[in-house]
Design a protein around this motif. Sequence first.
Motif, PDB file in Angstrom:
ATOM      1  N   LYS A  16       5.313   0.412  -7.258  1.00 12.37           N
ATOM      2  CA  LYS A  16       4.785  -0.692  -6.440  1.00 12.37           C
ATOM      3  C   LYS A  16       4.983  -2.027  -7.161  1.00 12.37           C
ATOM      4  O   LYS A  16       5.318  -3.030  -6.543  1.00 12.37           O
ATOM      5  CB  LYS A  16       3.299  -0.484  -6.161  1.00 12.37           C
ATOM      6  CG  LYS A  16       2.995   0.428  -5.019  1.00 12.37           C
ATOM      7  CD  LYS A  16       1.462   0.491  -4.849  1.00 12.37           C
ATOM      8  CE  LYS A  16       1.055   1.033  -3.530  1.00 12.37           C
ATOM      9  NZ  LYS A  16      -0.417   1.080  -3.374  1.00 12.37           N
ATOM     10  N   ARG A  31       1.916   3.311  -9.082  1.00 14.82           N
ATOM     11  CA  ARG A  31       1.587   1.961  -9.559  1.00 14.82           C
ATOM     12  C   ARG A  31       2.820   1.250 -10.103  1.00 14.82           C
ATOM     13  O   ARG A  31       3.088   0.095  -9.779  1.00 14.82           O
ATOM     14  CB  ARG A  31       0.506   2.041 -10.651  1.00 14.82           C
ATOM     15  CG  ARG A  31       0.158   0.671 -11.258  1.00 14.82           C
ATOM     16  CD  ARG A  31      -0.658   0.810 -12.548  1.00 14.82           C
ATOM     17  NE  ARG A  31       0.056   1.457 -13.628  1.00 14.82           N
ATOM     18  CZ  ARG A  31       0.947   0.853 -14.441  1.00 14.82           C
ATOM     19  NH1 ARG A  31       1.256  -0.424 -14.275  1.00 14.82           N
ATOM     20  NH2 ARG A  31       1.523   1.530 -15.410  1.00 14.82           N
ATOM     21  N   THR A  35       7.832   0.728   0.933  1.00 12.14           N
ATOM     22  CA  THR A  35       6.473   0.999   1.385  1.00 12.14           C
ATOM     23  C   THR A  35       5.886   2.071   0.469  1.00 12.14           C
ATOM     24  O   THR A  35       6.625   2.772  -0.231  1.00 12.14           O
ATOM     25  CB  THR A  35       6.457   1.527   2.834  1.00 12.14           C
ATOM     26  OG1 THR A  35       7.123   2.803   2.863  1.00 12.14           O
ATOM     27  CG2 THR A  35       7.146   0.549   3.790  1.00 12.14           C
ATOM     28  N   GLU A  36       4.572   2.227   0.513  1.00 10.94           N
ATOM     29  CA  GLU A  36       3.957   3.267  -0.311  1.00 10.94           C
ATOM     30  C   GLU A  36       4.438   4.649   0.129  1.00 10.94           C
ATOM     31  O   GLU A  36       4.626   5.540  -0.697  1.00 10.94           O
ATOM     32  CB  GLU A  36       2.435   3.199  -0.272  1.00 10.94           C
ATOM     33  CG  GLU A  36       1.821   4.194  -1.235  1.00 10.94           C
ATOM     34  CD  GLU A  36       0.346   3.982  -1.503  1.00 10.94           C
ATOM     35  OE1 GLU A  36      -0.312   4.972  -1.859  1.00 10.94           O
ATOM     36  OE2 GLU A  36      -0.134   2.840  -1.392  1.00 10.94           O
ATOM     37  N   SER A  51       8.665  -2.940  -6.864  1.00 13.73           N
ATOM     38  CA  SER A  51       9.178  -3.070  -5.505  1.00 13.73           C
ATOM     39  C   SER A  51       9.487  -4.521  -5.152  1.00 13.73           C
ATOM     40  O   SER A  51       8.632  -5.394  -5.267  1.00 13.73           O
ATOM     41  CB  SER A  51       8.162  -2.500  -4.508  1.00 13.73           C
ATOM     42  OG  SER A  51       8.637  -2.629  -3.189  1.00 13.73           O
ATOM     43  N   ILE A  87       7.753   5.238  -1.479  1.00  9.47           N
ATOM     44  CA  ILE A  87       7.541   5.471  -2.910  1.00  9.47           C
ATOM     45  C   ILE A  87       7.081   6.908  -3.147  1.00  9.47           C
ATOM     46  O   ILE A  87       7.630   7.621  -3.998  1.00  9.47           O
ATOM     47  CB  ILE A  87       6.528   4.460  -3.491  1.00  9.47           C
ATOM     48  CG1 ILE A  87       7.164   3.064  -3.548  1.00  9.47           C
ATOM     49  CG2 ILE A  87       6.038   4.893  -4.870  1.00  9.47           C
ATOM     50  CD1 ILE A  87       6.197   1.944  -3.881  1.00  9.47           C
TER      51      ILE A  87
END
Length: 186
Positions: free
Chosen positions: A89, A86, A125-126, A92, A129
């Motif tokens: 993100k 979290r 991108t996730e 980011s 991450i």
Amino acid sequence: MFILKSASPRRIQILTDLGFQFQVDPTNIDETQNPEEDPFDYLERMVHSKLGEPADKNSLYLAADTIVVFQNEILHKPLDLEDSIRILKTLSGNKHSVFSGAALRTNSITDFFYEETVIEFRHWTEEEIRDYILRCKPFDKAGSYGIQDQGGPVAFREGSYTNVMGFPLRSFLSRSSVWLPFWKRP
């Protein structure tokens, strides 16, 4: 005697690299942020709390803390993997500030100081991450990242690198009249 009131491996390494000999004696405190507490007020309160009351008036005490601030909100150390995702993100592709504050105390004199470094994250991108978190395990770091991590999220930095690592080195060095008598090269 020079006493560091922190167990941070990064702060210990910075001071060791400078040639300081010191004793590590961290203070265990409640780091809960008070409701409506301003990030800077929180930082100063944490540093003074970690400093505590000196046991020896002839020693030099140093305490420090680091916070990551995005849109006037502190992004603390992550609670777990999902919290780390979290936080990263949120950061980011955005800019945020890293504040490291510290205080030196000798005799009855306390000198609080801090630095700010502006960081811009690359867009992640996730998947990137998650890969970063699994590789670097940033669970002990404010903002859930380390500037020193290979393949990390930092795209741009304006300000001190060591400040982001957790220590306002430039401001510390400018106070040499306070700590110089305690400096003993190995």
